[in-house]
Design a protein around this motif. Structure first.
Motif, PDB file in Angstrom:
ATOM      1  N   ARG A  26       0.853  -1.189   0.000  1.00  0.00           N
ATOM      2  CA  ARG A  26       0.000   0.000   0.000  1.00  0.00           C
ATOM      3  C   ARG A  26       0.887   1.237   0.000  1.00  0.00           C
ATOM      4  NH1 ARG A  26      -3.958   0.014   4.956  1.00  0.00           N
ATOM      5  NH2 ARG A  26      -2.948   1.997   4.892  1.00  0.00           N
ATOM      6  N   ASP A  27       0.495   2.252  -0.745  1.00  0.00           N
ATOM      7  CA  ASP A  27       1.250   3.506  -0.792  1.00  0.00           C
ATOM      8  C   ASP A  27       1.443   4.073   0.612  1.00  0.00           C
ATOM      9  OD1 ASP A  27       2.373   5.861  -2.321  1.00  0.00           O
ATOM     10  OD2 ASP A  27       0.731   6.827  -1.231  1.00  0.00           O
ATOM     11  N   HIS A  28       0.436   3.983   1.430  1.00  0.00           N
ATOM     12  CA  HIS A  28       0.462   4.530   2.783  1.00  0.00           C
ATOM     13  C   HIS A  28       1.578   3.917   3.625  1.00  0.00           C
ATOM     14  CE1 HIS A  28      -0.951   5.246   6.926  1.00  0.00           C
ATOM     15  NE2 HIS A  28      -1.521   6.314   6.418  1.00  0.00           N
ATOM     16  N   ASP A  29       1.961   2.677   3.311  1.00  0.00           N
ATOM     17  CA  ASP A  29       2.913   1.935   4.134  1.00  0.00           C
ATOM     18  C   ASP A  29       4.373   2.033   3.684  1.00  0.00           C
ATOM     19  OD1 ASP A  29       0.719   1.137   5.604  1.00  0.00           O
ATOM     20  OD2 ASP A  29       0.479  -0.731   4.495  1.00  0.00           O
ATOM     21  N   ARG A  30       4.639   2.796   2.639  1.00  0.00           N
ATOM     22  CA  ARG A  30       6.023   2.906   2.162  1.00  0.00           C
ATOM     23  C   ARG A  30       6.921   3.522   3.226  1.00  0.00           C
ATOM     24  NH1 ARG A  30       5.151   6.531  -2.564  1.00  0.00           N
ATOM     25  NH2 ARG A  30       7.401   6.633  -2.561  1.00  0.00           N
ATOM     26  N   THR A  52      -0.375  10.571   8.249  1.00  0.00           N
ATOM     27  CA  THR A  52      -0.251   9.258   8.886  1.00  0.00           C
ATOM     28  C   THR A  52       0.579   8.269   8.078  1.00  0.00           C
ATOM     29  OG1 THR A  52      -2.341   8.617   7.868  1.00  0.00           O
ATOM     30  CG2 THR A  52      -2.443   9.442  10.143  1.00  0.00           C
ATOM     31  N   ALA A  53       0.927   8.609   6.836  1.00  0.00           N
ATOM     32  CA  ALA A  53       1.748   7.712   6.020  1.00  0.00           C
ATOM     33  C   ALA A  53       3.111   7.515   6.695  1.00  0.00           C
ATOM     34  CB  ALA A  53       1.933   8.278   4.617  1.00  0.00           C
ATOM     35  N   HIS A  54       3.609   6.282   6.633  1.00  0.00           N
ATOM     36  CA  HIS A  54       4.865   5.951   7.314  1.00  0.00           C
ATOM     37  C   HIS A  54       6.008   6.892   6.929  1.00  0.00           C
ATOM     38  CE1 HIS A  54       3.331   2.385   9.234  1.00  0.00           C
ATOM     39  NE2 HIS A  54       2.867   1.938   8.075  1.00  0.00           N
ATOM     40  N   ARG A  55       6.145   7.181   5.643  1.00  0.00           N
ATOM     41  CA  ARG A  55       7.284   7.989   5.194  1.00  0.00           C
ATOM     42  C   ARG A  55       7.229   9.416   5.726  1.00  0.00           C
ATOM     43  NH1 ARG A  55       3.721   6.908   1.213  1.00  0.00           N
ATOM     44  NH2 ARG A  55       3.032   8.555  -0.205  1.00  0.00           N
ATOM     45  N   ALA A  56       6.038   9.980   5.848  1.00  0.00           N
ATOM     46  CA  ALA A  56       5.903  11.339   6.400  1.00  0.00           C
ATOM     47  C   ALA A  56       6.120  11.316   7.911  1.00  0.00           C
ATOM     48  CB  ALA A  56       4.536  11.909   6.058  1.00  0.00           C
ATOM     49  N   LYS A  57       5.503  10.351   8.567  1.00  0.00           N
ATOM     50  CA  LYS A  57       5.608  10.209  10.020  1.00  0.00           C
ATOM     51  C   LYS A  57       7.073   9.999  10.426  1.00  0.00           C
ATOM     52  CE  LYS A  57       3.536   6.564  11.237  1.00  0.00           C
ATOM     53  NZ  LYS A  57       2.631   5.479  11.632  1.00  0.00           N
ATOM     54  N   ASP A  58       7.785   9.156   9.688  1.00  0.00           N
ATOM     55  CA  ASP A  58       9.188   8.897  10.011  1.00  0.00           C
ATOM     56  C   ASP A  58      10.070  10.117   9.742  1.00  0.00           C
ATOM     57  OD1 ASP A  58       8.441   6.386  10.846  1.00  0.00           O
ATOM     58  OD2 ASP A  58       9.116   5.368   9.019  1.00  0.00           O
ATOM     59  N   THR A  59       9.754  10.861   8.694  1.00  0.00           N
ATOM     60  CA  THR A  59      10.485  12.105   8.429  1.00  0.00           C
ATOM     61  C   THR A  59      10.290  13.064   9.601  1.00  0.00           C
ATOM     62  OG1 THR A  59      10.232  11.850   6.025  1.00  0.00           O
ATOM     63  CG2 THR A  59      10.725  14.069   6.843  1.00  0.00           C
ATOM     64  N   ALA A  60       9.062  13.172  10.080  1.00  0.00           N
ATOM     65  CA  ALA A  60       8.762  14.051  11.217  1.00  0.00           C
ATOM     66  C   ALA A  60       9.543  13.622  12.462  1.00  0.00           C
ATOM     67  CB  ALA A  60       7.259  14.051  11.497  1.00  0.00           C
ATOM     68  N   LYS A  61       9.652  12.324  12.677  1.00  0.00           N
ATOM     69  CA  LYS A  61      10.376  11.830  13.854  1.00  0.00           C
ATOM     70  C   LYS A  61      11.876  12.136  13.757  1.00  0.00           C
ATOM     71  CE  LYS A  61       7.073   8.337  15.237  1.00  0.00           C
ATOM     72  NZ  LYS A  61       6.787   6.928  15.456  1.00  0.00           N
TER      73      LYS A  61
END
Length: 167
Positions: free
Chosen positions: A21-25, A56-65
């Motif tokens: 899923r795109d959301h999970d990349r 909430t997408a993993h790639r955005a959330k991880d960038t924020a972290k």
């Protein structure tokens, strides 16, 4: 009062595979390094963000972290807004317009083309397609967050990870 909005495009992520899923990349290692580079640059400039809000997408959330770590903010402080994922520029505006006036500076983490369109809408400046992992700083003079709309912001800077490699 001056308010500052930092709009960040997520860093480089894995390509979309048919089974994913795109959301999970997830972010690629080079994306993590690029996000750290930009976050460290902002920290060295003395940037402070009262709130960090991410898709909430993993790639955005991880960038924020990664940015939070570089800015000395607890990663648990990153707020998630599901509307920033595929919600279009209107979702970004809604997120900004709902901010409390006690916040002087905020970082939004999201996706293209939304972040590029949103930046151009607020500033009426041509930024083109924002690079992965890049950040723009937009200031607003004497406005409440609820009053932010088209052409009310001033583009202060636009920084890309590639640019920082040259320094």
């Amino acid at each position: 009062m001056k308010r500052t909005l930092y709009v960040v495009r997520h860093a480089k992520a894995e390509d979309r595979a048919t089974f994913m899923r795109d959301h999970d990349r997830e972010l690629l290692p080079e994306g993590i390094m690029a996000a750290a580079r930009v976050g460290r640059y902002l920290s060295e400039k003395g940037v402070v963000a009262n709130r960090l809000i991410s898709s909430t997408a993993h790639r955005a959330k991880d960038t924020a972290k990664v940015f939070a770590e570089q800015l000395g903010v607890e990663t648990e402080a990153v707020e998630l807004d599901e509307k920033l994922y595929e919600g279009g520029p209107k979702a970004y505006l809604a997120a900004v317009n709902s901010l409390p006036d006690s916040c002087e500076s905020v970082m939004l983490f999201g996706h293209n083309p939304d972040v590029s369109y949103f930046t151009e809408y607020l500033t009426h400046q041509d930024v083109g397609s924002m690079s992965k992992g890049s950040v723009v700083a937009i200031t607003f003079e004497n406005l409440h967050w609820a009053e932010v709309s088209g052409r009310t912001g001033f583009l202060q800077f636009y920084v890309t990870p590639k640019e920082l490699l040259k320094q």
